[in-house]
Motif scaffolding. Sequence first.
Motif, mmCIF file in Angstrom:
data_model
loop_
_atom_site.group_PDB
_atom_site.id
_atom_site.type_symbol
_atom_site.label_atom_id
_atom_site.label_comp_id
_atom_site.label_asym_id
_atom_site.label_seq_id
_atom_site.Cartn_x
_atom_site.Cartn_y
_atom_site.Cartn_z
ATOM 1 N N CYS A 47 -33.784 37.850 -62.950
ATOM 2 C CA CYS A 47 -32.340 38.069 -63.019
ATOM 3 C C CYS A 47 -31.668 36.899 -63.740
ATOM 4 O O CYS A 47 -30.794 37.106 -64.592
ATOM 5 N N THR A 70 -32.302 37.215 -67.441
ATOM 6 C CA THR A 70 -31.479 38.287 -68.009
ATOM 7 C C THR A 70 -30.056 37.798 -68.234
ATOM 8 O O THR A 70 -29.437 38.090 -69.263
ATOM 9 N N THR A 125 -28.042 43.868 -65.352
ATOM 10 C CA THR A 125 -29.236 43.567 -64.570
ATOM 11 C C THR A 125 -29.502 44.687 -63.575
ATOM 12 O O THR A 125 -28.672 45.565 -63.382
ATOM 13 N N CYS A 136 -29.786 43.932 -60.504
ATOM 14 C CA CYS A 136 -29.501 43.149 -59.300
ATOM 15 C C CYS A 136 -28.129 43.511 -58.734
ATOM 16 O O CYS A 136 -27.244 43.956 -59.452
ATOM 17 N N VAL A 149 -26.383 38.454 -58.420
ATOM 18 C CA VAL A 149 -25.925 37.927 -59.708
ATOM 19 C C VAL A 149 -25.105 36.663 -59.489
ATOM 20 O O VAL A 149 -25.292 35.664 -60.191
ATOM 21 N N ARG A 176 -27.448 33.827 -58.708
ATOM 22 C CA ARG A 176 -28.161 33.386 -59.914
ATOM 23 C C ARG A 176 -27.216 32.627 -60.843
ATOM 24 O O ARG A 176 -27.621 31.650 -61.471
#
Length: 116
Positions: A33, A36, A55, A57, A62, A65
Motif C-alpha cells: 500500500c 502504491t 489502492t 486498502c 491509507v 501508510r
Amino acid sequence: MSSEPSSPGHRTDAGSDSTVEPAVRLDVLGNECSRTILVATQDGPRTAKELTERTDCSSATVYRRINDLLDGDLLEECVRFEEGGSHTTAYRATVEEVRVHIEPNGIEVSVTGPDA
C-alpha cells in the motif's frame, strides 16, 4: 490547481542529512500500500481520498501508510487549491530513487528527491 508544501521538514533530497533510521524506510517500502501511494504521488499531489481509490486498502490503512511515509521522509503534505478557492490537504512523493547499501557496519538507505 497549485500546491504549496505545508511541512518542509518532511523533504529529503540527495545529500541531506536525514535522521530517519534505514530500518524505518525499509519497513515502509516493504508495504505494498505504501509503494502504491508513492507511485501515485510521483506525478503530483493526491488527496487521501484519491489515494484510497487507487489502492485496495481501507481509508484507515491509507492514512496509516501516509503517516508512515511522512515519518520516513518519503512523502510530504501540501495544500492543493481548487477552482472556486477551496483547498484540501494533499500528499506528494519527495523521493525518486532509493538506494540500499549493505556494508559491514550496517545498512544505509539513501534517498534522491525529484529536485536533485
